[in-house]
Design a protein around this motif. Sequence first.
Motif, PDB file in Angstrom:
ATOM      1  N   GLY A 245      63.780  54.267  41.581  1.00 52.50           N
ATOM      2  CA  GLY A 245      63.033  54.414  39.906  1.00 52.50           C
ATOM      3  C   GLY A 245      61.203  53.810  40.642  1.00 52.50           C
ATOM      4  O   GLY A 245      60.991  54.653  38.904  1.00 52.50           O
ATOM      5  N   LEU A 246      60.710  53.174  41.168  1.00 55.12           N
ATOM      6  CA  LEU A 246      59.251  53.320  40.335  1.00 55.12           C
ATOM      7  C   LEU A 246      59.050  54.543  40.437  1.00 55.12           C
ATOM      8  O   LEU A 246      57.940  54.675  39.540  1.00 55.12           O
ATOM      9  CB  LEU A 246      58.367  52.567  41.973  1.00 55.12           C
TER      10      LEU A 246
ATOM     11  N   THR B  77      58.249  65.758  40.022  1.00 54.10           N
ATOM     12  CA  THR B  77      58.799  65.565  39.308  1.00 54.10           C
ATOM     13  C   THR B  77      59.734  65.309  39.719  1.00 54.10           C
ATOM     14  O   THR B  77      60.049  64.398  41.255  1.00 54.10           O
ATOM     15  CB  THR B  77      59.503  67.605  39.601  1.00 54.10           C
ATOM     16  N   ALA B  78      60.969  64.816  39.158  1.00 54.56           N
ATOM     17  CA  ALA B  78      61.693  63.983  38.958  1.00 54.56           C
ATOM     18  C   ALA B  78      62.813  64.658  40.096  1.00 54.56           C
ATOM     19  O   ALA B  78      63.282  63.640  41.019  1.00 54.56           O
ATOM     20  CB  ALA B  78      62.666  63.936  37.704  1.00 54.56           C
TER      21      ALA B  78
ATOM     22  N   LYS C 238      71.886  57.676  41.855  1.00 59.60           N
ATOM     23  CA  LYS C 238      72.183  57.423  40.352  1.00 59.60           C
ATOM     24  C   LYS C 238      71.189  56.600  40.148  1.00 59.60           C
ATOM     25  O   LYS C 238      71.161  56.216  38.976  1.00 59.60           O
ATOM     26  CB  LYS C 238      74.096  56.902  40.535  1.00 59.60           C
ATOM     27  N   ALA C 239      72.016  55.395  41.118  1.00 60.50           N
ATOM     28  CA  ALA C 239      71.218  54.125  40.920  1.00 60.50           C
ATOM     29  C   ALA C 239      69.150  54.171  40.587  1.00 60.50           C
ATOM     30  O   ALA C 239      68.826  53.529  39.294  1.00 60.50           O
ATOM     31  CB  ALA C 239      71.624  53.047  41.962  1.00 60.50           C
TER      32      ALA C 239
ATOM     33  N   LEU D 191      67.029  53.107  37.249  1.00 62.41           N
ATOM     34  CA  LEU D 191      65.713  52.198  37.071  1.00 62.41           C
ATOM     35  C   LEU D 191      64.537  53.267  36.996  1.00 62.41           C
ATOM     36  O   LEU D 191      63.378  52.369  36.919  1.00 62.41           O
ATOM     37  CB  LEU D 191      65.687  51.458  38.603  1.00 62.41           C
ATOM     38  N   GLY D 192      64.762  54.502  36.787  1.00 57.30           N
ATOM     39  CA  GLY D 192      63.979  55.349  36.141  1.00 57.30           C
ATOM     40  C   GLY D 192      62.850  55.120  34.976  1.00 57.30           C
ATOM     41  O   GLY D 192      62.917  56.277  33.994  1.00 57.30           O
ATOM     42  N   VAL D 193      62.894  53.724  34.372  1.00 57.39           N
ATOM     43  CA  VAL D 193      62.244  53.557  33.070  1.00 57.39           C
ATOM     44  C   VAL D 193      61.710  52.662  33.011  1.00 57.39           C
ATOM     45  O   VAL D 193      61.716  51.890  33.709  1.00 57.39           O
ATOM     46  CB  VAL D 193      63.857  53.716  31.611  1.00 57.39           C
TER      47      VAL D 193
END
Length: 449
Positions: free
Chosen positions: A91-92, A9-10, A24-25, A29-31
């Motif tokens: 993010g990846l 999960t996230a 936060k950063a 980038l999680g898109v």
Amino acid sequence: MTQQGVRWTADQVLALAPDAPSRKAGSKLGVAGPWSEAGSSGEGTVWGLCKGSGSKPYQTVVDITFAGDSAGPAYKCSCPSRKFPCKHALGLLLIWAGQDGTVPEGEPPAWADEWLTARRKRAENKASSAPSPAAAAPGAAHRRAEKRAERITAGVTELEQRLSDLLRGGTAAAEQAGYGQWEETAARMVDAQAPGLAARVRELGAIPASGPGWPVRLLEECALLHLLDQGWLHRDGLPDELAATVRTRVGLPAQPQGPPVRDHWLVLAQYDTADSKLTTRRIWLYGTDSGRTALLLSYGAAGRAPALTLPVGLALDAELSGYPGQLRADLGEQFTTPAPTRLRPPGVRVSEATAHYGEALRKDPWLESHPVTLSEVIPTPHKETWQLTDPDEDLALPLTPAASARPGLWRLVALSGGAPLTVFGECGHRGFTPLAAWPKDAEETVPLC
């Protein structure tokens, strides 16, 4: 490979972040937008190219198999960040966890495969070159151990005299005496190679400035220190398990004993405590087959996150090696990639929880708290604090003052909504600290710390 096709999960991904700015950063980038050529393998690796400020995209690869050094997921990114994981790795993993087709399964590109191959080769070389315990010189080790024991005995004798002087002069004088004399005593314990005693002496020295009720707390700590001193001086007459506990509490290093236990371990909680020199990470695991609860410890220098990270709600098929007389264990070989699970540990009622803590104290009188999973309890306010009430038994466990001040308390209250739920945490003489919870019909573990 993830368990039954279920990915992280996230929240579990973001639990890997070394600090809040990284979370936060990484979330930004999680898109899919900045990513290209992203992919994953059934062996538990994820890779991709992330567009940055330069002309070349950052090459990012994550190995979530916990292979090699067993210290958690490993990361490689061509960005200049010194944080692990960096925002690109987070993010990846977030887009991988999203399961929207952005990260299809496939074969890793050459740049990712090169790093993965080298990582696994280093792990194999490390395992094959590990020295055998039998290779150590037993005679020299025995002499060093005897010499250290003599130093500790001298330090313990001095500490006993210091406690006698304190009680003879009256505890009221401790507040005026200040912290300096206790810091000096702690330094003497360090010289005696008894870091466990030194830590307890420092805690004792801080009690007179800890607010109302400090004389009682001071006497309690003096009694525990005296008990530990006497345990060391009479260790040869103690049962083996209790003698091992005394040695550990004094500060002697312990080694895992017995064969490792392979099980499916549920990750129940993970939290950090820090002082000016060290960050300590505690991870609680529960074995679904053995019914054992185990504690993994990992350390990092001040300001740096420890290497070992196991997000709450995962399960891993792995071996643990336990320490004598302790719940502590070391993480050994892992046979599958950690994956989310819907399992939870069985719970007990409040009366059983206090009985379990009492039994644990019999084995370790210096134990601050003991892990327990409570079933069918409701968080309820009580005067200026909160407690977990068992409506069937008409009993309640008060929350510790620290737990009542944490944001996780309100998450727990919201999860309950006035209905019973299952809560995992630490039960001690100061109360109960909730660390994770499961509402009645919920499938996921909800972390509270």
